[in-house]
Design an enzyme around this catalytic site. Structure first.
Site, PDB file in Angstrom:
ATOM      1  N   GLU A  32       0.882  -1.333  -0.033  1.00 12.98           N
ATOM      2  CA  GLU A  32       0.044  -0.059  -0.152  1.00 12.98           C
ATOM      3  C   GLU A  32       0.885   1.178  -0.010  1.00 12.98           C
ATOM      4  O   GLU A  32       0.752   2.226   0.851  1.00 12.98           O
ATOM      5  CB  GLU A  32      -1.132   0.133   1.125  1.00 12.98           C
ATOM      6  CG  GLU A  32      -1.992  -0.995   1.022  1.00 12.98           C
ATOM      7  CD  GLU A  32      -3.232  -0.986   1.873  1.00 12.98           C
ATOM      8  OE1 GLU A  32      -3.363  -0.019   2.807  1.00 12.98           O
ATOM      9  OE2 GLU A  32      -4.313  -1.697   1.696  1.00 12.98           O
ATOM     10  N   GLU A  64      -4.950  -8.675  -0.034  1.00 11.25           N
ATOM     11  CA  GLU A  64      -5.858  -8.349   1.096  1.00 11.25           C
ATOM     12  C   GLU A  64      -7.087  -8.344   0.625  1.00 11.25           C
ATOM     13  O   GLU A  64      -7.631  -7.319  -0.231  1.00 11.25           O
ATOM     14  CB  GLU A  64      -5.420  -7.051   1.813  1.00 11.25           C
ATOM     15  CG  GLU A  64      -4.133  -7.026   2.527  1.00 11.25           C
ATOM     16  CD  GLU A  64      -3.563  -6.008   3.334  1.00 11.25           C
ATOM     17  OE1 GLU A  64      -4.596  -5.172   3.706  1.00 11.25           O
ATOM     18  OE2 GLU A  64      -2.386  -5.649   3.164  1.00 11.25           O
TER      19      GLU A  64
END
Ligand code: AHR
Length: 519
Positions: A197, A320
């Site tokens: 991220e 995720e």
């Protein structure tokens, strides 16, 4: 008498019409003769971060614990996860990966530094669970490790030396360190994440900047399969920038093998996510609707990847995903501990059906996060452990691991709610190595059973059907410590063999699996 007879005939007729119209409205066609792509078993992967009680208390209790363990790793958790045949486990984060320095987690435990986990709860991390412990856990689970390196607060040198420490069989200062720490042979670790991220907790980078950082790290990271960080889930520009940006590297196909994608199912908004257990039907509906939105979003990313990489060499890795609610009352808000109900089971089925149906490009998915965090498989409380409804979906769905995906056509009634409407059925199918056709179907409607006809083109003369089901009478049924399980896998037999296939009565708020064989 005549009136009675007429109304009886009318009633019969209307029953017949209703039956027929249901059967016509809900129809699944499986093309058993058109299977092409393999559903990578890695779609059934998991994620474990140093977050809350995921690692400590969850997987790892230390070898001084009274809870039965193997070198500190909980035996009950390993045994339970063994039922799922977990193919891959991602570690050490998540956001934590970008503050993790691997040298803190090797060598004698007493000498490992204490650090503060600034991302999750501000708690002290004693580093007692490090590289050796993680790789031992993977060996016990018979799962492939997937390690994310730190590219935001670590250096390129840190990253490539970690890879060398783990995977090299050559003689070097770094491999001598590994040997001194008790591991003679290298481990086999294929999957390495280059950041996490990086648009957010991984350094707030923009797509151009990240692409350059990725290229710099990847050039020196000598690993078999390197996974780049994707943008925030709907940032298509990030995907375009990355896919175009890596092309100017000579032999670029060797620097990136996967692009990561994260998508969480949020019911309301990030400030008020709602309770995991105490919810109304509107919230059930939104969980389904928001999970379903992932499909169109994935297709948008896949279209960009297809344009830049028509030979399908770079995989989309959904590393995720899952539900994210408000934490359980009284627990640390930074620990992301949530219960898990039948709603989570249906969301998991929906997500896995979506990944299966896009198996051409999606080669791995890792639900967040295995034990005690977010949509977990297992919850622990001291020496107790429960298997969640989501656990049972992964158990039911493992028939799809490495099976040949079979395309399906689905005509379904809508599940209509004040908020909107969505298709009530979600389906995926595959053919396993024994030639059985396995079909998994979720009925998202919590109020209505759906009579559905199934036609299997290419397997018309099957001889056997085996069914199983996960359901309950309450939307928020769950499994809790010290109580009998409410949600688990039952046998399912509410189907009939018809001339043209199978007619099945799929209960409301359920997930069924049918295994159809020619034996
Ligand atoms: O899974 C929890 C967190 O969600 C991860 O650390 C991060 O990558 C994501 O934002």
């Amino acid at each position: 008498m005549t009136i009675c007879k007429t109304s009886f005939i009318l009633a019969l007729l209307s029953f017949f019409i209703v039956e027929v119209s249901f059967a016509q409205e809900n129809k699944i066609i499986i093309h058993a003769n058109k299977g092409k792509d393999t559903i990578s078993k890695h779609i059934y992967g998991h994620f474990a971060e140093h977050l809350g009680r995921g690692i400590y208390d969850g997987f790892y209790v230390g070898n001084a614990s009274a809870i039965p363990n193997i070198n500190g790793i909980r035996k009950d958790v390993v045994e339970a996860l063994g039922e799922l045949e977990i193919p891959v486990l991602r570690w050490p984060g998540g956001c934590f990966a970008e503050q993790y320095h691997w040298r803190d987690g090797i060598g004698p435990v007493k000498d490992r530094p204490l650090v503060v986990n600034t991302f999750w709860g501000g708690v002290t991390e004693d580093n007692s669970f490090g590289t050796h412990e993680f790789l031992e856990l993977c060996e016990l689970l018979q799962t492939e490790p997937y390690i994310a390196v730190n590219i935001a607060s670590g250096t390129v040198r840190d990253a490539y030396q970690w890879i060398e420490y783990v995977t090299s069989d050559k003689d070097s200062e770094i491999t001598r360190l590994r040997r001194n720490n008790g591991r003679e042979q290298p481990w086999k670790v294929k999957y390495w994440g280059i950041g996490n991220e990086n648009w957010g907790c991984g350094g707030s980078m923009n797509a151009e900047y990240y692409t350059n950082v990725f290229k710099r790290f990847s050039t020196y990271c000598n690993a078999e399969f390197k996974i780049a960080s994707g943008g925030i889930y709907d940032d298509l520009q990030w995907t375009k920038t990355f896919m175009a940006g890596i092309k100017n590297v000579p032999g670029y196909l060797n620097i990136a093998h996967g692009l990561s994608y994260h998508y969480y199912t949020i019911v309301n908004n990030w400030e008020v996510k709602g309770s995991a257990t105490d919810f109304v039907e509107d919230e059930w509906f939104r969980s389904m609707q928001n999970t379903m939105k992932m499909e169109a979003n994935l297709e948008d990313h896949i279209a960009i990847m297809d344009e830049h990489d028509p030979d399908n060499t770079i995989a989309l890795i959904a590393d995720e995903w899952g539900t994210w609610y408000d934490v359980e009352p009284g627990t640390n808000p930074g620990f992301l501990y949530q219960q898990n109900t039948l709603r989570d089971a249906v969301v998991a089925a929906l997500g896995l059906n979506i990944f299966n149906n896009h198996a051409r490009r999606i080669k791995m998915a890792n639900i967040a996060q295995t034990v005690n965090v977010l949509q977990a498989m297992i919850l622990t409380n001291a020496d107790q452990m429960v298997k969640t409804p989501t656990f049972y979906i992964f158990k039911m769905y493992k028939v799809h691991q490495d099976a040949i995906h079979l395309p399906s056509e689905v005509a379904t009634q809508n599940y209509v709610n004040d908020i909107g409407q969505i298709p009530a059925l979600s389906v995926s199918a595959s053919r396993d190595k024994n030639k059985n056709v396995n079909i998994t179907i979720a009925n998202l409607n919590p109020n209505q059973n759906l009579v559905t006809s199934i036609e299997i083109i290419g397997l018309e003369n099957f001889r056997s059907i085996k069914g199983s089901i996960i359901t309950s009478d309450k939307m928020n049924a769950l499994n809790d410590f010290g109580k009998e399980e409410e949600v688990y896998i039952h046998e399912f037999s509410d189907y009939k063999k018809r001339l043209s296939g199978i007619e099945v009565n799929i209960p409301s708020k359920s997930v069924i699996s049918l295994s159809i064989g020619d034996y």
